[in-house]
Design an enzyme around this catalytic site. Structure first.
Site, PDB file in Angstrom:
ATOM      1  N   ASP A   1      -8.045   3.436   1.191  1.00 53.73           N
ATOM      2  CA  ASP A   1      -7.163   3.776   2.300  1.00 53.73           C
ATOM      3  C   ASP A   1      -8.010   4.276   3.468  1.00 53.73           C
ATOM      4  O   ASP A   1      -8.692   5.289   3.354  1.00 53.73           O
ATOM      5  CB  ASP A   1      -6.175   4.862   1.862  1.00 53.73           C
TER       6      ASP A   1
ATOM      7  N   CYS B   1       0.866  -1.178   0.000  1.00 52.21           N
ATOM      8  CA  CYS B   1       0.000   0.000   0.000  1.00 52.21           C
ATOM      9  C   CYS B   1       0.904   1.229   0.000  1.00 52.21           C
ATOM     10  O   CYS B   1       2.082   1.124  -0.344  1.00 52.21           O
ATOM     11  CB  CYS B   1      -0.979  -0.010   1.179  1.00 52.21           C
TER      12      CYS B   1
ATOM     13  N   ARG C   1      -3.377  -0.781   5.246  1.00 54.32           N
ATOM     14  CA  ARG C   1      -3.898  -1.853   4.396  1.00 54.32           C
ATOM     15  C   ARG C   1      -2.953  -3.042   4.240  1.00 54.32           C
ATOM     16  O   ARG C   1      -3.358  -4.194   4.434  1.00 54.32           O
ATOM     17  CB  ARG C   1      -4.248  -1.289   3.007  1.00 54.32           C
TER      18      ARG C   1
END
Length: 184
Positions: free
Chosen positions: A145, A23, A29
Site C-alpha cells: 500500500d 485493495c 492500488r
C-alpha cells in the site's frame, strides 16, 4: 409491392469475463490496477482486431473513501504511463461482487482474507492474489500500500501490477475461449 422480411441471424456473443481488483480503500492500488488492465485490454483488442468482452471494476474492502476519485498521486503515476483513472470512484466490495465476478483479485494477503470472509460459502475460494499471475515464483505476492509513502511507492505498485498483466490477460483469454459457443 411485396415486402420481404429477412431475419438476421442473432449474433451470439460469448458472455463477458468479469474482473474485480480489490485493495483496502479503492483509491490507490486497485484503481491503478483497473486502469492498467483496461489499457492493456484495449491494446490486446486492437491487436486482435476485435473488442474483447471483458468487464473490469475495482473496489475496496473498506468504505472509507466511497465515492471519491483515486488519490492524486495514483492519478499522476497512471498519467505518466498514459493511463487516465480520474473518472474512477471508490466503492466498497459486496458479497454480491463475489458471485458476479469471475476473477476477484486482491492486492495483498489481508484483503484476500477479508474477501474470503465476505464471500458466500460456495464462492470462498474465488478470491485470489493478483500477483499469482506474475508467474515468477520469486516475485513478492503482495502489492504494498503506497498511501503513507511518496511517489516512488505508486510507481512500484504500477511495476508490480504490470508484472502480473501478461498472465492475467492470458487467463482472461482462456476464460473467454471456454465460453465460445460450439463452432464459434
Amino acid at each position: 409491392m411485396i415486402a420481404r422480411l429477412f431475419r438476421r441471424r442473432p449474433t451470439v456473443e460469448p458472455p463477458a469475463v468479469r474482473v474485480l481488483l480489490v485493495c483496502m480503500g479503492n483509491i490507490c492500488r486497485s484503481p491503478l490496477a483497473e486502469g492498467l488492465l483496461r489499457h492493456r485490454l484495449a491494446e490486446r483488442a486492437a491487436e486482435a482486431g476485435r473488442e474483447l468482452p471483458v468487464q473490469v471494476d475495482s473496489a475496496g474492502t473498506h468504505g472509507y473513501h466511497a465515492g471519491t476519485p483515486p488519490d492524486p498521486r495514483a492519478q499522476a503515476a497512471a498519467a505518466r504511463r498514459g493511463i487516465d483513472i480520474s473518472d474512477l470512484r471508490a466503492r466498497q466490495v459486496t458479497s454480491d461482487d463475489l458471485v458476479l465476478f469471475d476473477l476477484v483479485l486482491a492486492m495483498d494477503a489481508d484483503n484476500l482474507a477479508a474477501l474470503r470472509e465476505l464471500a458466500p460459502p460456495e464462492h470462498a475460494d474465488k478470491p485470489r492474489l493478483l500477483l499469482e499471475f506474475a508467474g515468477d515464483a520469486s516475485t513478492c505476492r503482495n502489492v504494498p500500500d503506497p498511501y503513507y509513502g511518496g511517489m516512488a511507492g505508486f510507481e512500484r505498485v504500477l511495476d508490480l501490477v504490470e508484472a502480473a498483466m501478461e498472465g492475467l490477460l492470458d487467463e482472461v483469454e482462456r476464460l473467454l475461449a471456454e465460453r465460445q459457443p460450439p463452432g464459434g
